[in-house]
Design an enzyme around this catalytic site. Sequence first.
Site, PDB file in Angstrom:
ATOM      1  N   HIS A   1      12.048  -2.475  -4.358  1.00 31.10           N
ATOM      2  CA  HIS A   1      11.175  -2.413  -5.531  1.00 31.10           C
ATOM      3  C   HIS A   1      11.751  -3.305  -6.639  1.00 31.10           C
ATOM      4  O   HIS A   1      12.954  -3.237  -6.913  1.00 31.10           O
ATOM      5  CB  HIS A   1      11.068  -0.965  -6.027  1.00 31.10           C
TER       6      HIS A   1
ATOM      7  N   ARG B   1       0.851  -1.199   0.000  1.00 27.74           N
ATOM      8  CA  ARG B   1       0.000   0.000   0.000  1.00 27.74           C
ATOM      9  C   ARG B   1       0.883   1.244   0.000  1.00 27.74           C
ATOM     10  O   ARG B   1       1.955   1.241   0.581  1.00 27.74           O
ATOM     11  CB  ARG B   1      -0.855   0.055   1.258  1.00 27.74           C
TER      12      ARG B   1
HETATM   13  C1  GAR Z   1       8.948  -8.321  -4.053  1.00 25.96           C
HETATM   14  O1  GAR Z   1       9.276  -8.631  -5.376  1.00 25.96           O
HETATM   15  C2  GAR Z   1       9.020  -6.824  -3.812  1.00 25.96           C
HETATM   16  O2  GAR Z   1      10.067  -6.209  -4.507  1.00 25.96           O
HETATM   17  C3  GAR Z   1       7.678  -6.383  -4.353  1.00 25.96           C
HETATM   18  O3  GAR Z   1       6.776  -7.361  -3.906  1.00 25.96           O
HETATM   19  C4  GAR Z   1       7.465  -8.597  -3.773  1.00 25.96           C
HETATM   20  C5  GAR Z   1       7.250  -9.125  -2.362  1.00 25.96           C
HETATM   21  O4  GAR Z   1       7.782 -10.412  -2.235  1.00 25.96           O
HETATM   22  N1  GAR Z   1       7.327  -5.079  -3.879  1.00 25.96           N
HETATM   23  C6  GAR Z   1       6.642  -4.212  -4.622  1.00 25.96           C
HETATM   24  O5  GAR Z   1       6.243  -4.463  -5.734  1.00 25.96           O
HETATM   25  C7  GAR Z   1       6.382  -2.889  -3.944  1.00 25.96           C
HETATM   26  N2  GAR Z   1       5.733  -2.004  -4.849  1.00 25.96           N
HETATM   27  P1  GAR Z   1       8.014 -11.028  -0.793  1.00 25.96           P
HETATM   28  O6  GAR Z   1       6.709 -10.818  -0.017  1.00 25.96           O
HETATM   29  O7  GAR Z   1       8.265 -12.492  -1.042  1.00 25.96           O
HETATM   30  O8  GAR Z   1       9.176 -10.317  -0.171  1.00 25.96           O
END
Ligand code: GAR
Length: 206
Positions: free
Chosen positions: A109, A91
């Site tokens: 990111h 969020r």
């Molecule tokens: C990861 O790839 C992170 O970089 C991305 O969500 C994923 C979470 O994976 N974050 C975003 O896209 C933020 N805008 P995880 O829950 O296994 O760490």
Amino acid sequence: MKRIAVLASGRGSNFQALIDAIRDGQIPAVCVGLVTDNPAAYAITRAREVGIPVRVVDYTLFPEKGAFESALLAEMKSLDADLFVLAGYMRILGPGIVREFSGRMINIHPALLPSFAGLHAQRQALEYGVKVSGCTVHFVDEGMDTGPIIVQACVPVLDSDDEERLADRILAEEHRCLPLAVRLYCEGRLALIGRRVVLDKAGPGA
Ligand code: GAR
């Protein structure tokens, strides 16, 4: 020893990378809490396995965003952390929270910012047709994925990639970059010059 707290919304593999790096002595910190907006987040299981306190601020239980943000801010403050790490927190944080923790909140990111900010960064990269993508760890400012960059790593985008394959390749780099950035922060080695983050030359191994 720095006190770090993690915000995560889902699977929590980046959170796990931090847990493992702290356990292995790579980061001079203690993880004082996981805060999540999602009561079904697998990150909660990961926290409980190692005894990290969990604070759930369930977004769906609040009448509007302002009330949610107030509750979230209260939970975050109560953890008394030196650093907040957004590890798959999905969020957008309001300006009140961003200002409160300015300079001590970082985000991971899954793209080479400033390209492909926002959601579905891996899909955006594939659709655009870039040949290289990667991940970025950055300080959080009031924009969306616009804060000063601490660490980046790149991976090739292959002709055979679909979103999942590219995401997996980027994720492997995320699991390396996020603990590195947190370590540098906790060692006090990051300095901000304008919007450039530079390594403090006085630090070990700089
Ligand atoms: C990861 O790839 C992170 O970089 C991305 O969500 C994923 C979470 O994976 N974050 C975003 O896209 C933020 N805008 P995880 O829950 O296994 O760490």
